[in-house]
Every structure is written in structure tokens, then in C-alpha cells.
Scaffold this motif. Structure first.
Motif, mmCIF file in Angstrom:
data_model
loop_
_atom_site.group_PDB
_atom_site.id
_atom_site.type_symbol
_atom_site.label_atom_id
_atom_site.label_comp_id
_atom_site.label_asym_id
_atom_site.label_seq_id
_atom_site.Cartn_x
_atom_site.Cartn_y
_atom_site.Cartn_z
ATOM 1 N N UNK A 103 0.814 -1.211 0.000
ATOM 2 C CA UNK A 103 0.000 0.000 0.000
ATOM 3 C C UNK A 103 0.851 1.266 0.000
ATOM 4 N N UNK A 104 1.994 1.267 0.695
ATOM 5 C CA UNK A 104 2.752 2.493 0.888
ATOM 6 C C UNK A 104 3.443 3.008 -0.367
ATOM 7 N N UNK A 105 3.692 2.165 -1.323
ATOM 8 C CA UNK A 105 4.457 2.608 -2.487
ATOM 9 C C UNK A 105 3.574 3.421 -3.425
ATOM 10 N N UNK A 106 4.235 4.302 -4.180
ATOM 11 C CA UNK A 106 3.518 5.172 -5.100
ATOM 12 C C UNK A 106 3.875 4.836 -6.540
ATOM 13 N N UNK A 107 2.890 4.951 -7.390
ATOM 14 C CA UNK A 107 3.086 4.890 -8.834
ATOM 15 C C UNK A 107 2.402 6.136 -9.387
ATOM 16 N N UNK A 108 3.160 6.930 -10.134
ATOM 17 C CA UNK A 108 2.634 8.210 -10.596
ATOM 18 C C UNK A 108 3.045 8.478 -12.032
ATOM 19 N N UNK A 109 2.323 9.367 -12.677
ATOM 20 C CA UNK A 109 2.696 9.789 -14.028
ATOM 21 C C UNK A 109 4.062 10.474 -13.994
ATOM 22 N N UNK A 110 4.215 11.465 -13.116
ATOM 23 C CA UNK A 110 5.505 12.142 -12.917
ATOM 24 C C UNK A 110 5.850 12.022 -11.438
ATOM 25 N N UNK A 111 7.019 11.468 -11.159
ATOM 26 C CA UNK A 111 7.467 11.179 -9.796
ATOM 27 C C UNK A 111 8.776 11.929 -9.562
ATOM 28 N N UNK A 112 8.704 12.994 -8.766
ATOM 29 C CA UNK A 112 9.902 13.752 -8.395
ATOM 30 C C UNK A 112 10.394 13.185 -7.074
ATOM 31 N N UNK A 113 11.587 12.605 -7.091
ATOM 32 C CA UNK A 113 12.066 11.787 -5.986
ATOM 33 C C UNK A 113 13.422 12.284 -5.496
ATOM 34 N N UNK A 114 13.775 11.898 -4.274
ATOM 35 C CA UNK A 114 15.131 11.965 -3.725
ATOM 36 C C UNK A 114 15.943 13.183 -4.143
ATOM 37 N N UNK A 115 15.665 14.308 -3.513
ATOM 38 C CA UNK A 115 16.437 15.545 -3.667
ATOM 39 C C UNK A 115 16.291 16.195 -5.043
ATOM 40 N N UNK A 116 15.269 15.852 -5.779
ATOM 41 C CA UNK A 116 15.026 16.589 -7.026
ATOM 42 C C UNK A 116 14.909 18.072 -6.677
ATOM 43 N N UNK A 117 15.624 18.904 -7.404
ATOM 44 C CA UNK A 117 15.610 20.335 -7.114
ATOM 45 C C UNK A 117 15.865 21.139 -8.380
ATOM 46 N N UNK A 118 15.333 22.370 -8.395
ATOM 47 C CA UNK A 118 15.527 23.333 -9.483
ATOM 48 C C UNK A 118 14.923 22.847 -10.802
ATOM 49 N N UNK A 119 13.767 22.249 -10.732
ATOM 50 C CA UNK A 119 13.109 21.678 -11.908
ATOM 51 C C UNK A 119 11.796 22.430 -12.149
ATOM 52 N N UNK A 120 11.467 22.632 -13.422
ATOM 53 C CA UNK A 120 10.206 23.251 -13.824
ATOM 54 C C UNK A 120 9.307 22.172 -14.429
ATOM 55 N N UNK A 121 8.110 22.014 -13.880
ATOM 56 C CA UNK A 121 7.145 21.021 -14.373
ATOM 57 C C UNK A 121 5.862 21.771 -14.717
ATOM 58 N N UNK A 122 5.467 21.721 -15.998
ATOM 59 C CA UNK A 122 4.304 22.501 -16.432
ATOM 60 C C UNK A 122 3.646 21.884 -17.667
ATOM 61 N N UNK A 123 2.356 22.153 -17.840
ATOM 62 C CA UNK A 123 1.583 21.822 -19.037
ATOM 63 C C UNK A 123 1.669 20.355 -19.455
ATOM 64 N N UNK A 124 1.580 19.452 -18.504
ATOM 65 C CA UNK A 124 1.504 18.030 -18.820
ATOM 66 C C UNK A 124 0.052 17.589 -18.654
ATOM 67 N N UNK A 125 -0.308 16.493 -19.314
ATOM 68 C CA UNK A 125 -1.681 15.997 -19.234
ATOM 69 C C UNK A 125 -1.664 14.525 -18.841
#
Length: 199
Positions: A114-136
Motif C-alpha cells: 500500500x505504501x508505495x507510489x506509482x505516478x505519471x511524474x514522480x519527483x524523488x530523492x532531492x530533485x531540485x531546481x526543476x520546472x514542471x508545467x503543461x503536462x496531461x
């Protein structure tokens, strides 16, 4: 890297991704179609414990207008697009961006804990300085999931791409024939030679 078709990936080794780039500098991944992947479709970054204020070689990465369908078919703790580590940018270095991607049919497997995640976009483990926009996203357990990320990300939570993103994502019109490629028929040694005639 553009106009590629990936299908049925990770059949022998489920932990493989369709596309992996650990520390790219100046990489654009655009207009690819990635389907039926047991694990991650596009995997960016490495080292899960790199401090968010550390400068890394990971910079100017553009993930644009890709179509990802049925990714994370076997893997858990997975994203169709999955990121780790610090994406560096400063004056003269374009900001790394995930934009205009259409992601569909990404769901946690019934056997997953149950605890695990499955996602379309998964920002993980110290992801930084990223721009995420206009996805469907369509038919996904979770559109965007973040875990242990830095504070300097710009994330558009609301979907604004809609039909325009769907229509523009994936292979460009001149390359859509790749999705009909039959490896038994069209591969080297097959009766029709190495490539089908796109005309």
C-alpha cells in the motif's frame, strides 16, 4: 533524442527503464512514444542523497511532448517520468523542464504494498531546481507525486495542457508509421528488409 518508438520494454529485466540519463548536460528528450514498459519510461538523475545545495553536472534537461502509455507495469515505487538529484541552473544555463507530455494508464499493480507510489511524474530523492508545467494525465493513480525534494522546484499542480498536449505528444506525423512496425516482418532478415516503406 527525438522521434523514437519504445514498446514492450523490460521483458527480460524488469528493472530496466526505456530511457535512462544519469547526469546529462544539455539533453532534450522530445516527441517519443514509450509504451508497455515494466519499469520507468524516462529516468533522469541518480544519487538519492545528493544535498540540494550541491552543484551537479545534471543541467539543461528538456523532457518535452512525449507520449507515455502503460508504464510501471511491474515495478512499484515508479513513475512514467522519474527524477532524482539536483538539476543545476544559473545565468546562461536553461532551466531543466518537463512540459507538454501526455501520460496515460499508469497504475499501481494490485500486488504492490500500500505504501508505495506509482505516478505519471514522480519527483524523488532531492530533485531540485526543476520546472514542471503543461503536462496531461489520463487514467493514472496519481498525476504528480513528490518525495523528499528540494525547495526550488516550480510545479504546476493544475493540468492546463488538455487536448492540445494530447494531440502534440509523441511521434511527429512523419514518424507515426514506427508504431506499426512489426519486428518479425520488418526487421533485418525479415521478408520486407530492415524498414517498412513509410509512404
Amino acid at each position: 533524442m527525438r522521434n523514437n518508438y519504445f514498446d514492450d520494454m523490460g521483458l527480460d529485466y524488469h528493472t530496466d527503464s526505456a530511457v535512462t540519463a544519469t547526469y546529462p548536460n544539455g539533453l532534450t528528450i522530445e516527441h517519443n512514444t514509450i509504451t508497455n514498459v515494466r519499469n520507468i519510461g524516462i529516468n533522469l538523475g541518480w544519487i538519492h542523497d545528493l544535498a540540494t545545495d550541491r552543484v551537479s553536472a545534471l543541467r539543461d534537461v528538456q523532457v518535452l511532448n512525449n507520449r507515455l502509455e502503460r508504464n510501471c507495469l511491474v515495478a512499484i515505487d515508479c513513475g512514467a517520468i522519474h527524477t532524482k538529484a539536483n538539476f543545476h541552473y544559473d545565468a546562461g544555463v536553461p532551466r531543466s523542464t518537463i512540459s507538454g507530455n501526455y501520460i496515460t494508464q499508469v497504475k499501481r499493480q494490485p500486488t504492490a504494498v500500500v505504501q508505495v507510489k506509482v505516478a505519471a511524474i514522480y519527483l524523488d530523492d532531492r530533485t531540485n531546481r526543476l520546472l514542471v508545467q503543461r503536462n496531461q494525465f489520463d487514467s493514472v493513480d496519481e498525476g504528480l507525486y513528490t518525495h523528499n525534494i528540494g525547495k526550488d522546484n516550480t510545479i504546476e499542480e493544475q493540468l492546463t495542457g488538455g487536448q492540445q498536449v494530447k494531440d502534440n505528444a509523441g511521434l511527429l506525423p512523419a514518424n507515426k508509421w514506427l508504431a506499426t512496425f512489426d519486428f518479425a516482418r520488418d526487421s533485418i532478415g525479415g521478408k520486407d528488409g530492415p524498414y517498412p516503406n513509410p509512404a
